[in-house]
Write an enzyme that holds these catalytic residues in place. Structure first.
Site, short mmCIF file in Angstrom:
data_model
loop_
_atom_site.label_atom_id
_atom_site.label_comp_id
_atom_site.label_asym_id
_atom_site.label_seq_id
_atom_site.Cartn_x
_atom_site.Cartn_y
_atom_site.Cartn_z
CB CYS A 183 5.50 4.56 6.70
SG CYS A 183 3.95 3.70 6.73
N GLY A 196 9.20 11.45 10.09
CA GLY A 196 8.83 10.57 11.28
C GLY A 196 7.72 9.76 10.83
CE LYS A 251 0.56 12.05 -0.36
NZ LYS A 251 -0.03 11.30 -1.58
CD GLU A 252 -0.53 7.45 9.54
OE1 GLU A 252 -0.55 8.16 10.15
OE2 GLU A 252 -0.15 6.27 9.54
NE ARG A 266 1.51 4.68 14.11
CZ ARG A 266 0.80 3.65 13.33
NH1 ARG A 266 1.01 2.27 13.63
NH2 ARG A 266 0.10 3.90 12.32
CG ASN A 302 7.69 4.04 2.37
OD1 ASN A 302 7.22 4.83 1.36
ND2 ASN A 302 7.17 3.36 3.35
CE LYS A 351 4.74 1.05 1.91
NZ LYS A 351 4.25 2.18 1.59
CD GLU A 398 -2.67 1.41 0.03
OE1 GLU A 398 -3.43 0.41 -0.39
OE2 GLU A 398 -2.38 2.56 -0.53
P1 NAD Z 1 -2.08 0.18 12.75
O1 NAD Z 1 -1.25 -0.41 13.85
O2 NAD Z 1 -2.67 1.14 12.81
O3 NAD Z 1 -3.24 -1.10 12.55
C1 NAD Z 1 -2.85 -2.55 12.42
C2 NAD Z 1 -4.23 -3.15 13.08
O4 NAD Z 1 -4.05 -4.72 13.09
C3 NAD Z 1 -4.44 -2.99 14.47
O5 NAD Z 1 -5.74 -2.12 14.79
C4 NAD Z 1 -4.41 -4.25 15.19
O6 NAD Z 1 -5.31 -4.25 16.36
C5 NAD Z 1 -4.78 -5.07 14.24
N1 NAD Z 1 -4.25 -6.69 14.43
C6 NAD Z 1 -3.12 -6.93 14.66
N2 NAD Z 1 -2.93 -8.36 14.74
C7 NAD Z 1 -4.25 -8.68 14.25
C8 NAD Z 1 -4.82 -9.98 14.17
N3 NAD Z 1 -4.12 -11.26 14.25
N4 NAD Z 1 -6.09 -10.30 13.58
C9 NAD Z 1 -6.94 -8.99 13.61
N5 NAD Z 1 -6.40 -7.81 13.72
C10 NAD Z 1 -4.93 -7.52 14.20
O7 NAD Z 1 -1.11 0.01 11.37
P2 NAD Z 1 -1.16 0.69 9.93
O8 NAD Z 1 -0.52 2.03 10.23
O9 NAD Z 1 -2.65 0.42 9.40
O10 NAD Z 1 -0.27 -0.30 9.05
C11 NAD Z 1 -0.40 -1.59 8.74
C12 NAD Z 1 0.56 -2.05 7.82
O11 NAD Z 1 0.38 -1.18 6.39
C13 NAD Z 1 2.13 -1.88 8.23
O12 NAD Z 1 2.75 -2.90 7.65
C14 NAD Z 1 2.43 -0.58 7.51
O13 NAD Z 1 3.82 -0.58 7.44
C15 NAD Z 1 1.74 -0.56 6.29
N6 NAD Z 1 1.32 0.80 5.69
C16 NAD Z 1 1.08 1.80 6.53
C17 NAD Z 1 1.08 3.13 6.08
C18 NAD Z 1 0.42 4.08 6.91
O14 NAD Z 1 0.64 5.23 6.53
N7 NAD Z 1 0.13 4.14 8.12
C19 NAD Z 1 1.09 3.09 4.48
C20 NAD Z 1 1.39 2.01 3.89
C21 NAD Z 1 1.56 1.03 4.20
#
Ligand code: NAD
Length: 438
Positions: A261, A258, A152-153, A329, A209, A205, A149
């Site tokens: 990611c 920060g 961008k947040e 974070r 980044n 990916k 994915e």
């Molecule tokens: P996050 O921590 O906000 O959310 C992850 C969720 O998964 C949490 O709510 C947690 O409770 C849940 N979870 C964990 N184990 C679980 C399980 N076994 N069953 C069900 N739910 C479970 O994480 P995020 O920021 O959404 O990131 C998720 C992934 O996407 C990461 O690998 C991150 O690197 C990637 N990513 C994040 C972004 C971003 O901007 N945040 C962008 C691209 C990619």
């Protein structure tokens, strides 16, 4: 199509909602029961522009549901997205335990063929480990597709709905066609779906980044050089950005990157390179530069006010790691505020969305204000840490009236030094000539 998304964080919640918006039946699953209960009652646990409205619309029309019952969700879904966290392990590598746990849960629950889609950011080789985990937990057929994915947040819904490109990796035509079908509504303007093998998708990916982080560290060092030699990075940035090979994006100097990611993904790709005996010393420098940059604003404060900040009050505008999110974070604000506190300063902080998250980090060591101007009363100086739009055109006269001394340390170069001089402020930007009032 019926699909489930395991993990309803910034990525899973946005992906699930956007797939529902394009007509699919989506179940979002999370092990965090409080999060699920909050979503079921219509409360969105994160701030992301436009998301709440989309969730409301799609839950009302029954296409989007939330549950902690993974077994039922998987039974009803042909495609299962895994969007759980992959935080840094102590050695910097990405910890994929949550991904493998979710995979095993899906495998045990599936009553027949399923496509498991890896949306989490995972190190190269994880799709193979996911296949092994699947094989160990089910005898039903399955395919594993990598689908990193790039949202961008702060602009997540828009990015998901109108991606620059979609990357999918795998070795099964059947599964790849299903995923292409799912993404068809989002690629109607010739933005491509790029199909490759799992490993290339996984590396893509991290490479994306790492490259963006490199641009930030690069321009931060250019800015620091500009300060030393009396040049203005705002002009230099424009001067290089008009070169089409370079472009203007991601060339804004600041207080370091920060978020959830860039820091962890840069660390993870460095670890991957080490594990495979591949030199990626460039990224070590990117990381070093970023660490130093997070201390820059505090260093400027120290130069002006000395080591002992007891009896001083500083206002801080912007706490989230970037604007339009509440995500704290690895936010540079944490480093800066901890240094100010350690030197004895009092902090009054404002952020349009991140105050609740900030309170989890600093507790009552910092005072929080809902209105940005309220931080300024009797402040020795203002530090700008996140470039929220609402900070761009403040009432400078009102600010001067409130502050003890009109000094701004601007970690995001929001203002023009000439205007700051006219408004009577002492102004320290990044990589631009400072304004010191006589
Ligand atoms: P996050 O921590 O906000 O959310 C992850 C969720 O998964 C949490 O709510 C947690 O409770 C849940 N979870 C964990 N184990 C679980 C399980 N076994 N069953 C069900 N739910 C479970 O994480 P995020 O920021 O959404 O990131 C998720 C992934 O996407 C990461 O690998 C991150 O690197 C990637 N990513 C994040 C972004 C971003 O901007 N945040 C962008 C691209 C990619």
């Amino acid at each position: 199509m019926n699909l489930c998304v395991v993990g309803t964080g910034y990525v899973g919640l946005v992906a699930g909602t956007c797939f529902a918006e394009s007509g699919n039946d989506v179940v979002c699953v999370d092990i965090d029961e409080r999060k699920v209960a909050s979503l079921q009652s219509g409360k969105v646990p994160i701030y992301e522009p436009g998301l709440e409205e989309l969730i409301r619309r799609n839950t009302e029309n029954g296409r989007l549901r939330f549950t902690s019952d993974l077994t039922t969700a998987v039974k009803d879904s042909l495609v299962c997205f895994i969007a759980v966290g992959t935080p840094s392990d102590i050695d910097g590598s990405a910890d994929v335990r949550m991904v493998l746990q979710a995979t095993a849960d899906v495998a045990r629950a599936m009553p027949g063929y399923r496509v498991v889609v890896l949306k989490s950011t995972v190190p190269v080789g994880t799709a193979d480990r996911v296949r092994e985990t699947m094989n160990a937990n089910t005898s039903h057929p399955f395919d594993v597709v990598s689908n990193p994915e790039f949202l961008k947040e702060g602009a997540a819904v828009d990015d998901f709905m109108k991606p620059d490109r979609v990357v999918i990796g795998g070795n099964s035509d059947r599964a790849l066609s299903l995923i292409k079908e799912l993404y068809a509504p989002f690629v109607r303007t010739e933005n491509p779906i790029l199909v490759m093998d799992n490993r290339s998708a996984e590396v893509t990916k991290y490479a994306a980044n790492a490259f963006l982080a490199t641009r930030i560290s690069f321009v931060n060092q250019v800015a620091n050089l500009c300060e030393k030699v009396g040049a203005d990075v705002a002009d230099v940035r424009r001067g290089i950005g008009f070169d089409r090979r370079i472009g203007h994006y991601f060339l804004f100097p600041g207080v370091g990157y920060g978020g959830s990611c860039f820091p962890k993904d840069v660390r993870a790709i460095i670890r991957t390179a080490e594990e495979h005996d591949s030199d990626f010393s460039l990224l070590r420098s990117v990381e070093d530069v970023n660490e130093k940059q997070k201390h820059l604003l505090f260093e400027k404060v120290r130069k002006s006010f000395g080591d002992d900040l007891h009896g001083r009050k500083f206002a801080v505008w912007g706490l989230a790691f970037k604007p339009r999110t509440d995500d704290m974070r690895e936010a540079p604000s944490v480093v800066i505020i901890e240094e100010l506190l350690a030197a004895g300063a009092k902090i009054s902080a404002h952020d349009p969305e991140a105050l609740a998250q900030a309170e989890k980090v600093f507790g009552n060591r910092v005072s929080y204000e809902r209105v940005n101007y309220d931080t300024l009363e009797d402040a020795d100086a203002l530090l700008i840490v996140t470039e929220w739009n609402e900070f761009r055109r403040p009432d400078f006269k009102r600010m001067r009236r409130l502050m003890k001394t009109p000094i701004i340390f601007d970690g995001r170069n929001l203002y023009e030094p000439a205007e700051m001089r006219q408004e009577g402020f002492t102004y320290y930007p990044i990589g631009r000539p400072a304004v010191v009032q006589e």
